[in-house]
Design an enzyme around this catalytic site. Structure first.
Site, PDB file in Angstrom:
ATOM      1  N   LYS A 162     -74.203   9.093  43.231  1.00 29.22           N
ATOM      2  CA  LYS A 162     -75.115   8.146  43.808  1.00 29.22           C
ATOM      3  C   LYS A 162     -76.501   8.750  43.994  1.00 29.22           C
ATOM      4  O   LYS A 162     -77.464   8.070  44.261  1.00 29.22           O
ATOM      5  CB  LYS A 162     -74.603   7.696  45.187  1.00 29.22           C
ATOM      6  N   ASP A 206     -78.969  22.111  39.772  1.00 27.88           N
ATOM      7  CA  ASP A 206     -78.735  23.289  40.595  1.00 27.88           C
ATOM      8  C   ASP A 206     -78.151  24.382  39.685  1.00 27.88           C
ATOM      9  O   ASP A 206     -78.902  25.088  39.026  1.00 27.88           O
ATOM     10  CB  ASP A 206     -77.784  22.869  41.726  1.00 27.88           C
TER      11      ASP A 206
HETATM   12  P1  IMP Z   1     -75.061  21.449  39.508  1.00 26.98           P
HETATM   13  O1  IMP Z   1     -73.917  20.977  38.684  1.00 26.98           O
HETATM   14  O2  IMP Z   1     -74.736  22.731  40.241  1.00 26.98           O
HETATM   15  O3  IMP Z   1     -76.352  21.562  38.739  1.00 26.98           O
HETATM   16  O4  IMP Z   1     -75.227  20.412  40.678  1.00 26.98           O
HETATM   17  C1  IMP Z   1     -75.761  19.166  40.486  1.00 26.98           C
HETATM   18  C2  IMP Z   1     -75.374  18.210  41.580  1.00 26.98           C
HETATM   19  O5  IMP Z   1     -75.065  18.863  42.815  1.00 26.98           O
HETATM   20  C3  IMP Z   1     -76.531  17.310  41.910  1.00 26.98           C
HETATM   21  O6  IMP Z   1     -76.528  16.179  41.074  1.00 26.98           O
HETATM   22  C4  IMP Z   1     -76.303  16.975  43.364  1.00 26.98           C
HETATM   23  O7  IMP Z   1     -75.440  15.870  43.481  1.00 26.98           O
HETATM   24  C5  IMP Z   1     -75.629  18.203  43.916  1.00 26.98           C
HETATM   25  N1  IMP Z   1     -76.604  19.123  44.579  1.00 26.98           N
HETATM   26  C6  IMP Z   1     -77.047  20.309  44.151  1.00 26.98           C
HETATM   27  N2  IMP Z   1     -77.918  20.878  45.009  1.00 26.98           N
HETATM   28  C7  IMP Z   1     -78.043  19.996  46.021  1.00 26.98           C
HETATM   29  C8  IMP Z   1     -78.832  19.999  47.243  1.00 26.98           C
HETATM   30  O8  IMP Z   1     -79.615  20.907  47.579  1.00 26.98           O
HETATM   31  N3  IMP Z   1     -78.686  18.911  48.032  1.00 26.98           N
HETATM   32  C9  IMP Z   1     -77.854  17.867  47.726  1.00 26.98           C
HETATM   33  N4  IMP Z   1     -77.121  17.827  46.600  1.00 26.98           N
HETATM   34  C10 IMP Z   1     -77.205  18.886  45.757  1.00 26.98           C
END
Ligand code: IMP
Ligand code: MG
Length: 187
Positions: free
Chosen positions: A47, A107
């Site tokens: 979302k 992230d």
């Molecule tokens: P990744 O797969 O580690 O790149 O994470 C991506 C997903 O993690 C994003 O689409 C967010 O839903 C969640 N996410 C990563 N960092 C944050 C943050 O600082 N706050 C809130 N959600 C995060």
């Protein structure tokens, strides 16, 4: 909702509502040029990316189609689990389409990397990404993000769609949450 409404839970504002809106408009201008005549399909991840999708799609000067997908994410924690599953799939066949993924934040890069592979595997003609936020210091996978809103430091952020345990999504700016709010949940 504004920061003043949840003051005790927020450390500080990182990106204001006006800064977000201005930057999204700039990116939309660039994307409108790059995708002129291309019948782009915007794919947003539920979302967290909904607010970005709404503002971004309206700022485009080209006619775009939109679809949504729900993927597994952090749940109540603040670090990535690494395994991604589809909770709700697209209703559009992406075969032959020029897809632009609209994401809230990159992230580790795991989610986006997985999604790009998935959509290419379904036969999309092209797959690029716009992420409102990037946390470069946390990157584990070298995934290509063609359009970025802002780079943010390695802190847990909320607002403009981003949540902690399903809260703060309706905050109108992007803010750093006070670590006390995680109650020792951060890795
Ligand atoms: P990744 O797969 O580690 O790149 O994470 C991506 C997903 O993690 C994003 O689409 C967010 O839903 C969640 N996410 C990563 N960092 C944050 C943050 O600082 N706050 C809130 N959600 C995060
Ligand atoms: Mg997300």
């Amino acid at each position: 909702m504004q920061i003043a409404d949840v003051q005790g839970e927020i450390d500080r504002e990182l990106v204001s509502k006006a800064q977000i809106e201005n930057r999204i408009k700039q990116v939309a201008k660039q994307v409108s040029r790059d995708y002129a005549g291309k019948n782009v399909l915007l794919v947003s991840v539920l979302k967290g990316a909904v607010n970005t999708m709404a503002a971004f799609s309206q700022a485009l000067s080209i006619n775009a189609q939109m679809d949504f997908m729900s993927l597994s994410s952090y749940g109540a924690g603040t670090s990535s689990s690494g395994s991604i599953t589809i909770r709700q799939d697209l209703s559009t066949d992406v075969k032959g389409r020029n897809v632009l993924i609209v994401e809230d934040i990159v992230d580790s890069g795991r989610t986006l990397d997985w999604l790009i592979r998935e959509l290419k595997g379904r036969g999309a003609a092209s797959v690029e990404a716009f992420a409102l936020l990037e946390k470069p210091s946390r990157r584990e996978i070298n995934v290509s993000v063609k359009y970025t809103g802002f780079e943010v430091p390695d802190e847990f952020v909320v607002g403009f769609g981003l949540d902690y345990d399903e809260r703060y999504r309706n905050l109108d700016s992007i803010a750093v949450l006070r670590p006390e709010v995680y109650q020792g949940g951060q890795a």
